[in-house]
Write an enzyme that holds these catalytic residues in place. Structure first.
Site, PDB file in Angstrom:
ATOM      1  N   HIS A 102      15.341 -13.748 -48.740  1.00 55.99           N
ATOM      2  CA  HIS A 102      16.138 -12.767 -49.467  1.00 55.99           C
ATOM      3  C   HIS A 102      17.101 -13.528 -50.372  1.00 55.99           C
ATOM      4  O   HIS A 102      17.740 -14.475 -49.933  1.00 55.99           O
ATOM      5  CB  HIS A 102      16.908 -11.879 -48.492  1.00 55.99           C
ATOM      6  CG  HIS A 102      17.737 -10.836 -49.168  1.00 55.99           C
ATOM      7  ND1 HIS A 102      17.231  -9.609 -49.529  1.00 55.99           N
ATOM      8  CD2 HIS A 102      19.028 -10.844 -49.567  1.00 55.99           C
ATOM      9  CE1 HIS A 102      18.185  -8.900 -50.122  1.00 55.99           C
ATOM     10  NE2 HIS A 102      19.284  -9.628 -50.156  1.00 55.99           N
ATOM     11  N   LYS A 142      12.342 -15.079 -41.489  1.00 57.05           N
ATOM     12  CA  LYS A 142      12.954 -14.373 -42.615  1.00 57.05           C
ATOM     13  C   LYS A 142      14.384 -14.872 -42.779  1.00 57.05           C
ATOM     14  O   LYS A 142      15.193 -14.770 -41.855  1.00 57.05           O
ATOM     15  CB  LYS A 142      12.945 -12.862 -42.398  1.00 57.05           C
ATOM     16  CG  LYS A 142      13.397 -12.056 -43.616  1.00 57.05           C
ATOM     17  CD  LYS A 142      13.197 -10.560 -43.401  1.00 57.05           C
ATOM     18  CE  LYS A 142      13.413  -9.777 -44.700  1.00 57.05           C
ATOM     19  NZ  LYS A 142      14.804  -9.775 -45.167  1.00 57.05           N
ATOM     20  N   ALA A 200      11.648  -2.833 -49.145  1.00 56.04           N
ATOM     21  CA  ALA A 200      12.096  -2.013 -48.018  1.00 56.04           C
ATOM     22  C   ALA A 200      12.546  -0.648 -48.533  1.00 56.04           C
ATOM     23  O   ALA A 200      11.800   0.321 -48.481  1.00 56.04           O
ATOM     24  CB  ALA A 200      13.220  -2.706 -47.255  1.00 56.04           C
ATOM     25  N   ARG A 201      13.762  -0.583 -49.096  1.00 53.33           N
ATOM     26  CA  ARG A 201      14.286   0.692 -49.592  1.00 53.33           C
ATOM     27  C   ARG A 201      13.331   1.351 -50.583  1.00 53.33           C
ATOM     28  O   ARG A 201      13.142   2.562 -50.582  1.00 53.33           O
ATOM     29  CB  ARG A 201      15.630   0.475 -50.285  1.00 53.33           C
ATOM     30  CG  ARG A 201      16.774   0.068 -49.389  1.00 53.33           C
ATOM     31  CD  ARG A 201      18.022  -0.134 -50.238  1.00 53.33           C
ATOM     32  NE  ARG A 201      19.161  -0.536 -49.449  1.00 53.33           N
ATOM     33  CZ  ARG A 201      19.430  -1.791 -49.107  1.00 53.33           C
ATOM     34  NH1 ARG A 201      18.621  -2.754 -49.489  1.00 53.33           N
ATOM     35  NH2 ARG A 201      20.497  -2.078 -48.397  1.00 53.33           N
ATOM     36  N   GLY A 221      14.176  -8.504 -52.350  1.00 51.92           N
ATOM     37  CA  GLY A 221      15.430  -8.056 -52.922  1.00 51.92           C
ATOM     38  C   GLY A 221      15.250  -7.257 -54.197  1.00 51.92           C
ATOM     39  O   GLY A 221      14.541  -7.684 -55.112  1.00 51.92           O
ATOM     40  N   GLN A 244       8.392  -8.572 -35.891  1.00 51.33           N
ATOM     41  CA  GLN A 244       9.630  -9.323 -36.066  1.00 51.33           C
ATOM     42  C   GLN A 244      10.537  -9.151 -34.853  1.00 51.33           C
ATOM     43  O   GLN A 244      10.724  -8.041 -34.353  1.00 51.33           O
ATOM     44  CB  GLN A 244      10.396  -8.885 -37.308  1.00 51.33           C
ATOM     45  CG  GLN A 244      11.583  -9.814 -37.575  1.00 51.33           C
ATOM     46  CD  GLN A 244      12.489  -9.350 -38.685  1.00 51.33           C
ATOM     47  OE1 GLN A 244      13.231  -8.396 -38.523  1.00 51.33           O
ATOM     48  NE2 GLN A 244      12.447 -10.035 -39.820  1.00 51.33           N
ATOM     49  N   CYS A 248      19.564 -10.741 -40.895  1.00 47.76           N
ATOM     50  CA  CYS A 248      20.412  -9.562 -40.702  1.00 47.76           C
ATOM     51  C   CYS A 248      21.882  -9.943 -40.777  1.00 47.76           C
ATOM     52  O   CYS A 248      22.363 -10.758 -39.983  1.00 47.76           O
ATOM     53  CB  CYS A 248      20.117  -8.920 -39.354  1.00 47.76           C
ATOM     54  SG  CYS A 248      21.154  -7.481 -39.013  1.00 47.76           S
TER      55      CYS A 248
END
Length: 405
Positions: free
Chosen positions: A195, A162, A250-251, A227, A92, A121
């Site tokens: 997202h 994205k 991600a998290r 998400g 990316q 972002c």
């Protein structure tokens, strides 16, 4: 438009057709592709290796600043490492110019299976430079970037974007997002990632599930949704609600790399997973920085430690302290064979080119960011988990680069 020689480079591996990955995963019992997000500082090659051992089928590199990648040899070596086993992998880039993105894409082409444009972002520094969500204010530019890059790369090489939901009232936001998704499909995008929030919404705001489902219905190319995925059940639920082709986390993967392992059944990181990370870090040797090795274990294992132990662990400054800690307290240590079988890294070779009339691939340019610093996310996370609140449970909510999940 600069077009580079795309003949096979030394150590280049065959490219994986990303569309075949989606097709294969659609025929599984769960019916979707499990995807690890582009995480600044953290989705390095070593961590991608760990995630693939637990179900991830498509992995992204950290977001790379295209301008730095083009102009700085140091930035390339710092921001991107790979191996012949690092497949499939999408790189990316953050870029705000079609020439810039396409040139970075061509440089990295021999070593990845696709490139992705970051339009998600929401950080102010990114928007101020025209990166990330800032690009969503200029849909024509996003389309131009995809079209331009598609013209100089083979058709079976993945080019993706994205996105977040575009700003506006409910109906207006959905219509605008659907229209952009359709236009990107026409421009040659291989797949999209969406997202389910707009650029102004935070992690605490609810996902717009209906909007994600409508975008999926509106395009023919694969859609990955992103998400609030913290568990395997979350991933299955999001797929069921949106019918998306892939689900990205991600998290959730930082706190539990086994999240996508449908056979693991663990709500938290297991000792087996920590053992695998110790082995990978040992095999990586000096290729993995202390901060990266340490931070991943902090995210993975902090929920297993009381506050006093977390404070001790967070203040470690060497890899050996970490190895001693896990051996003394949990009986875990790298397997003997890890010392004798180092990971094989691809030696990436980039062609000498001129960009805007200036010779690039220079070795003296500054890096996009300092690999040896802790970074905002880790510092905030460390402060949060070390707080004297008497609780041993916590989440990664609110402390991460919100571009990521």
């Amino acid at each position: 438009m600069t077009a580079l020689n795309l003949e096979l480079q030394p150590e280049q591996r065959p490219h994986i057709d990303i569309l075949n990955v989606f097709k294969a995963e659609k025929n599984t019992s769960h019916g979707f592709t499990r995807v690890s997000a582009p995480m600044v500082r953290y989705s390095k090659m070593e961590f991608r290796r760990l995630l693939r051992q637990h179900g991830v089928k498509l992995a992204f590199t950290p977001m790379i600043i295209a301008d730095s990648f083009i102009n700085s040899q140091k930035a390339r070596y710092n921001e991107f490492t790979t191996s012949l086993e690092d497949i499939p992998c999408i790189s990316q880039f953050a870029a705000c110019d079609a020439h810039e993105f396409s040139l970075a894409a061509q440089l990295i082409y021999p070593y990845v299976d696709g490139v992705d444009l970051n339009c998600g972002c929401p950080q102010s520094w990114a928007i101020s430079k025209g990166y990330g969500c800032g690009l969503l204010r200029h849909p024509e530019l996003v389309k131009d970037i995809v079209e331009t890059t598609r013209r100089v790369l083979p058709n079976n090489f993945s080019i993706s974007v994205k996105l977040r939901l575009l700003n506006g009232s409910g109906d207006q936001s959905l219509r605008s997002t659907v229209e952009l998704a359709r236009q990107l499909e026409k421009c040659g995008a291989t797949f999209l990632t969406l997202h389910g929030r707009n650029m102004w919404q935070k992690v605490s705001d609810p996902l717009n599930i209906n909007a994600m489902a409508e975008v999926k219905k509106s395009i023919q190319i694969p859609l990955i949704v992103n998400g609030n995925v913290r568990t395997w059940q979350d991933a299955k639920n999001l797929h069921a609600q949106t019918q998306a082709d892939g689900v990205m986390a991600a998290r959730g993967l930082l706190s539990n790399p086994t999240l996508f392992n449908e056979y693991c059944g663990e709500a938290e990181t297991s000792m087996e997973c920590v053992q695998q990370w110790l082995d990978i870090a040992t095999r990586a040797g000096d290729h993995i920085h202390f901060q990266c090795f340490h931070h991943h274990l902090t995210f993975m294992w902090s929920s297993h430690m009381k506050r006093k132990l977390r404070l001790e662990f967070n203040n470690f400054t060497s890899k050996q302290q970490i190895f001693d800690f896990f051996e003394e307290r949990y009986g875990l240590k790298p397997h003997t064979e890890s010392y004798s079988s180092p990971l094989e890294y691809t030696k990436c070779i980039y062609p000498q080119i001129k960009y805007d009339g200036v010779q690039v691939n220079k070795s003296s340019d500054v890096l996009a960011w300092n690999e040896n610093s802790d970074g905002k996310f880790f510092n905030e996370f460390k402060d949060k988990v070390s707080a004297p609140n008497g609780q041993n449970e916590f989440e990664l909510e609110g402390s991460f680069f919100t571009q990521l999940d």
